[in-house]
Every structure is written in structure tokens, then in C-alpha cells.
Scaffold this active site. Structure first.
Site, PDB file in Angstrom:
ATOM      1  CG  ASP A 166      -9.586  -3.472  -4.832  1.00 16.53           C
ATOM      2  OD1 ASP A 166      -9.333  -2.391  -3.660  1.00 16.53           O
ATOM      3  OD2 ASP A 166      -9.728  -4.024  -4.862  1.00 16.53           O
TER       4      ASP A 166
ATOM      5  CE1 TYR B  39     -13.435  -7.775   0.587  1.00 22.72           C
ATOM      6  CE2 TYR B  39     -11.544  -8.846   0.076  1.00 22.72           C
ATOM      7  CZ  TYR B  39     -12.065  -8.087   0.869  1.00 22.72           C
ATOM      8  OH  TYR B  39     -11.055  -6.691   1.751  1.00 22.72           O
TER       9      TYR B  39
ATOM     10  NE  ARG C 142      -4.051   2.447   3.268  1.00 22.62           N
ATOM     11  CZ  ARG C 142      -5.035   2.001   4.019  1.00 22.62           C
ATOM     12  NH1 ARG C 142      -5.957   1.528   4.359  1.00 22.62           N
ATOM     13  NH2 ARG C 142      -4.182   0.699   5.116  1.00 22.62           N
TER      14      ARG C 142
ATOM     15  NE  ARG D  54      -8.924   7.511  -6.081  1.00 29.52           N
ATOM     16  CZ  ARG D  54      -9.152   7.084  -5.055  1.00 29.52           C
ATOM     17  NH1 ARG D  54      -8.457   5.789  -4.903  1.00 29.52           N
ATOM     18  NH2 ARG D  54     -10.973   6.650  -4.785  1.00 29.52           N
TER      19      ARG D  54
ATOM     20  NE  ARG E 283      -4.531  -2.238   2.223  1.00 24.76           N
ATOM     21  CZ  ARG E 283      -4.744  -2.922   2.634  1.00 24.76           C
ATOM     22  NH1 ARG E 283      -4.899  -2.378   3.823  1.00 24.76           N
ATOM     23  NH2 ARG E 283      -5.654  -3.258   2.607  1.00 24.76           N
TER      24      ARG E 283
END
Length: 363
Positions: free
Chosen positions: A92, A167, A47, A56, A43
């Protein structure tokens, strides 16, 4: 097919000298000596970086993953700022699942949310095979990045079948994975059909990245730590092994990582990766004994340590480098992803410290 121009490895598995294939990162993955221990951060692309948050702004996550020029810029940001030894493609794990026809969205503050959870044989049939044309934006982004990165290797990645299945079955993130386990235990035939289909989607997604020029791939099994070793071996290992075996002739190192997997490290090592990622709970020397002497390791600074005063961070980095010397190859990383509140300057200092402490004299 990879080429001399990209510096990535040949299809016969023999690394070409010079370029990314001869970088400290790839050399460590192959358990070869290098000038220093390489470092990158899970990551790292996003972030914690203000430049990431700016670029973003007002762009939904899935859309940002489908814009090659935006993916390229975000992927390059931590390389410019921190001087890490590898870039990792900004994407992702649900991107290929969406390309396979599953209606989902990545909801801020929640994560992937699936409109119609997958729980029946008919639901499994809704997951379509994918090819390059279905994820052409990923192919384009990788090619743009390879051209920009020069000798810095680019890591491609995908989610492992179990984590993707979780998921899809849960309909979103879950703390207990209760619905996932209920399906796994209650209808093993359907479970294996679902994971087999996801394994093919994952393998196709990674092959697109390899063909476009990535220098390594990482298979994330974020939720595998929710399982016992016996269940992992029965319900998960065959499908992850299928993905990794499908890349055996691709000529790029394969990394396999999960969270909370201390008791699974031996089995994960058997899945076929060249490097096993280790979270912060298990010292790297202990992990190496569990994984075996024929695998490099990656990790494993607790991301929360980066929020502590610098002397604490430095002591932890020194400890991990010492423990990593027990492995035949070590890639310094965190034990999970960068926390959003991390000061980027601390990451930059960690990279410099790892390079300084691990520097080896030229042969």
C-alpha cells in the site's frame, strides 16, 4: 545490486538478455519490439479474487503488507490465475509513511486514516528518513517473489509525494483536497518542505525494492488530477522528478501514473519516467501526442467495462490495442484499478485476447 540470477537489469542501465529483463513487459517499457503486447492490471493482486479474500480474512491491511510470505502468496495469485505478463508487489502506498513514524491505519471501506494530520513545520519533522531495516519485510517479500516468479517480472511501487502529502494533510481520503490546497497555496515553503521529505522517503522505499530485485517500478500519483497544469508544475513536478531521477541509474523502467491527468500528461512525461500511465478518459493515441514520442504508454481500459457483456469488452480491448499502436511502446492495463465486483474470468479472457490480437511473428 541486481544479478544475472534474477534476470533484472544491470546498474549501468544495460538490460541483461534472458529472464525478466528480456520479458515482453520490460521490452515494451523500453520501447523495444516483443512477441506481443504485455498486459497486467492495477490492483490485480487482491480485491476481485476469492482466494485473496479468503487469505486476507481477519488480517488487517497494514499487517498483511508486513508479512513477507502472505505478500508473496497474494502477489502470485493473479499470475497463476490470469497469466499476466507482470506481477505487482502487494503493498500500500502508505506503508513507507508508517515506517517513517506516522501513526496511521488503513480502515476498511475508508482507506488510510492519519491519527495526527501533518500541517505544521513540527509535524513535518515527525516524518523520519527510512532505510532497508525499516521496511525489511518488503525487502524479504521481493526476494521471495523474484525467486518464485522466474522469468515473470515483478513491479515495485510507491506513492508519489503529492498523493502522500494529501493523505497526511487531510488526515484521510478527500474528494476536494481542500486542506491540501490551502496549505499548498497558503504556505508554499512548508508545502515544499513536506513534499521534499516525502520524496526522500519514497525514493528510499523504491531503492529497497530495486536492490531486492524488482524489474520495474511504478510511481502512483493518484490524486494529481485534482490540480491544474500550472499548479502541478509549480508544486508537484519537482518532487516527483526528484524521485524518478534518483532511480535513473537503477537500470529498471520507471512508470508514472495518475488519475484524471489528461491535461497533465505532457508535464508528467517531463517528470522523468520511461512509461506514462493513462487513465480511461484519454485515448492512447491522443495521450502519446501529449506525452511525446520518447515514452511508452500504459493503459487504459475503463475498469467498469469489465462488468459489461463480453462483446463490449472485446470491442474495447480491440480499440485500445489499435490506439496503443501510435505509441513507441504499449503496456495494456486498465485506466485505474480492478473493481472488487469484477468477474476474475473476464480478466483471464482479456489477457488471452490481448496476447492473441497482438501476437507478432518471431524475427
Amino acid at each position: 545490486m541486481t544479478t544475472e540470477a534474477t534476470g533484472t537489469a544491470a546498474r549501468d542501465g544495460e538490460p541483461r538478455r534472458g529472464g525478466p529483463a528480456d520479458s515482453p513487459f520490460v521490452r515494451a517499457c523500453r520501447r523495444e519490439p516483443g512477441p506481443h503486447t504485455p498486459v497486467w492490471f492495477m490492483r490485480q493482486a487482491g480485491r476481485s479474487l476469492p482466494e485473496y479474500r479468503e487469505i486476507r480474512a481477519n488480517v488487517p491491511m497494514l499487517e498483511s503488507c508486513r508479512r513477507p510470505e502472505l505478500v508473496t502468496e497474494i502477489t502470485l495469485q493473479p499470475v497463476r490465475r490470469h497469466g499476466v505478463d507482470a506481477a505487482i508487489l502487494f503493498s500500500d502506498i502508505v506503508v513507507p509513511v508508517a515506517a517513517a513514524g506516522i501513526d496511521l491505519d488503513i480502515v476498511p471501506g475508508t482507506g488510510p486514516v492519519v491519527a495526527e494530520p501533518v500541517r505544521t513545520a513540527a509535524d513535518v519533522e515527525r516524518i523520519n528518513p527510512i532505510g532497508r531495516d525499516d521496511v525489511s519485510y518488503v525487502d524479504e517479500a521481493v526476494r521471495l517473489l523474484v525467486a518464485e516468479l522466474g522469468d515473470t517480472p515483478l513491479i515495485g511501487f510507491a506513492g508519489a509525494p503529492f498523493t502522500l502529502a494529501s493523505y497526511l494533510v487531510e488526515g484521510g481520503p478527500s474528494r476536494t483536497h481542500a486542506k491540501t490546497k490551502a496549505l499548498m497555496y497558503g504556505d508554499p515553503e512548508l508545502w515544499h518542505a513536506l513534499c521534499a521529505r516525502l520524496a526522500e522517503v519514497t525514493l528510499a522505499f523504491l531503492r529497497v525494492q530495486v536492490d531486492a530485485g524488482v524489474s520495474a517500478v511504478q510511481l502512483f500519483d493518484s490524486w494529481a488530477g485534482a490540480l491544474s497544469e500550472a499548479d502541478y508544475r509549480r508544486y508537484v513536478l519537482p518532487h516527483s522528478a526528484h524521485v524518478l531521477a534518483g532511480l535513473a541509474g537503477a537500470g529498471v523502467p520507471r512508470i508514472h501514473f495518475g488519475v484524471g491527468t489528461a491535461e497533465l500528461l505532457g508535464a508528467m512525461g517531463e517528470a522523468g519516467a520511461d512509461v506514462v500511465g493513462v487513465d480511461w478518459r484519454t485515448p492512447l493515441d491522443v495521450a502519446t501526442r501529449r506525452i511525446g514520442p520518447d515514452k511508452a504508454v500504459q493503459g487504459n481500459l475503463d475498469p467498469a467495462v469489465l462488468l459489461a457483456p463480453w462483446p463490449v469488452v472485446e470491442a474495447a480491448v480491440r480499440r485500445i490495442l489499435g490506439e496503443g499502436r501510435a505509441a513507441p511502446g504499449h503496456v495494456f492495463n486498465l485506466g485505474h484499478g480492478v473493481l472488487p465486483e469484477t468477474d476474475p474470468e473476464v480478466l483471464t479472457r482479456v489477457v488471452a485476447l490481448v496476447h492473441e490480437l497482438s501476437a507478432r511473428p518471431a524475427a
